[in-house]
Design an enzyme around this catalytic site. Structure first.
Site, PDB file in Angstrom:
ATOM      1  N   CYS A 132      -1.481   5.582  30.796  1.00 43.86           N
ATOM      2  CA  CYS A 132      -0.624   6.856  30.406  1.00 43.86           C
ATOM      3  C   CYS A 132       0.932   6.300  30.537  1.00 43.86           C
ATOM      4  CB  CYS A 132      -0.613   8.140  31.448  1.00 43.86           C
ATOM      5  SG  CYS A 132       0.682   9.194  31.402  1.00 43.86           S
ATOM      6  N   TYR A 136       3.154  12.164  20.067  1.00 40.06           N
ATOM      7  CA  TYR A 136       2.276  13.176  20.165  1.00 40.06           C
ATOM      8  C   TYR A 136       2.440  14.466  19.123  1.00 40.06           C
ATOM      9  CZ  TYR A 136       1.287  10.844  24.266  1.00 40.06           C
ATOM     10  OH  TYR A 136       0.605   9.851  25.272  1.00 40.06           O
TER      11      TYR A 136
END
Length: 338
Positions: free
Chosen positions: A48, A179
């Site tokens: 992450c 994203y």
């Protein structure tokens, strides 16, 4: 973090849920959680980018002796990140398999997504905060009494306004911008996100053509925040998120800057390219339904000379680099560049 296009958006634009548990661990304990060596555990996943920031800052500042760390595996389901990498798939300090258990201990039936990084109060087993942006700033400011000798000033007061300004643009346009491309729910939303992303990358290319670091003459919080996205750009975002106008390796200044940081102790030695690819290509089954994880790209070019020393500045200023990564915290052999 919710990885879907916002259903309230008529054109399929991705909007990130940024409503985090914003309790802070501070030197004066004003939120009920004072800085105390050994009291808290930092829970991360190497895959992450948001958690990767905290791994880097903890290492740069030398907080290993006062703040333990637990690693979740690279994948998760809709319920939770899990401690797949530990014996018995249970965190050895918290005694849990699902990170959700620590969230539920703080807020019963926690209604939102279970995210990393998370700081957990070990005695109570409760998450204190998952506000990743504030966590690293507090490591620099509230935990300063426990910094190692020679630790860098990642958030120096004279530069905070500029760091905040640069970091805000990096977040909205690049950290979150990739994203926005990858989870766009329509062609129009994707193309708008794509244009925004590459406008910002072009801005960075120009800025970094004449200076070694984003703000000032040393590494700062702004560099940490940008680096974790750049490290994932060619292995994941270029293909998986369709951010394919060009590769990072095709931006002369930005690519040299990324290599400069990668080769700086505390940055590249936290990057696990294997787990990064596993996370994105296995968890995002709506984007990659086959679950096939790409074999490439070749990562050996991360270790090639960057020539950024010619621009002046020193990564740690008058300080020193961190020592070797602690036993048990090292990226597994074969998972990084080289």
């Amino acid at each position: 973090m919710s990885y879907v296009a916002d259903p309230s958006s008529s054109d399929g634009e991705f909007n990130r849920d940024t409503d985090y548990i914003d309790t802070r661990i501070t030197a004066d304990g004003r939120d009920g959680y004072p800085v105390e060596p050994g009291r808290y555990r930092l829970i991360v996943a190497r895959a992450c980018p948001w958690a990767n920031r905290t791994i880097i800052v903890r290492r740069l500042l030398g907080l290993e002796d006062v703040l333990s760390i637990g690693f979740c595996g690279p994948t998760h389901d809709e319920r939770s990140w899990t401690f797949d990498l530990d014996p018995g798939e249970v965190d050895p300090v918290l005694g849990i398999h699902y990170l959700r258990d620590a969230y539920n201990a703080r807020i019963p039936d926690y209604p939102k997504g279970v995210t990393v990084p998370a700081l957990v109060d070990i005695e109570s087993g409760q998450v204190v905060t998952n506000d990743y942006a504030q966590i690293t700033l507090d490591f620099s400011t509230e935990w300063s009494a426990h910094h190692r000798a020679g630790a860098p000033q990642l958030y120096p007061e004279p530069l905070r306004a500029e760091i905040d300004e640069v970091a805000e643009r990096v977040y909205t346009e690049i950290n979150n911008g990739v994203y926005r491309c990858g989870f766009a729910g329509s062609q129009r939303a994707y193309e708008r996100a794509y244009d925004r992303l590459f406008t910002a990358l072009d801005w960075l290319e120009e800025r970094l053509s004449g200076q070694r670091f984003l703000v000032g003459d040393t590494i700062t919080e702004a560099d940490v925040r940008l680096f974790t996205t750049l490290a994932r750009f060619d292995p994941v975002y270029h293909g998986h998120f369709k951010t394919n106008r060009q590769k990072l390796a095709e931006f002369p200044a930005l690519w040299a800057y990324a290599r400069d940081l990668f080769q700086t102790p505390g940055f590249g030695d936290t990057i696990d390219f294997v787990q990064i690819k596993q996370h994105y290509y296995l968890v995002h089954s709506d984007i990659n339904p086959t679950g096939v994880v790409p074999k490439g790209p070749d990562l050996s070019n991360w270790l090639t000379p960057h020539g950024r020393e010619a621009l002046g500045g020193k990564p740690f200023g008058d300080g020193t680099p961190p020592g070797p990564t602690r036993e048990g915290e090292r990226v597994p052999e074969g998972h990084s560049a080289g």
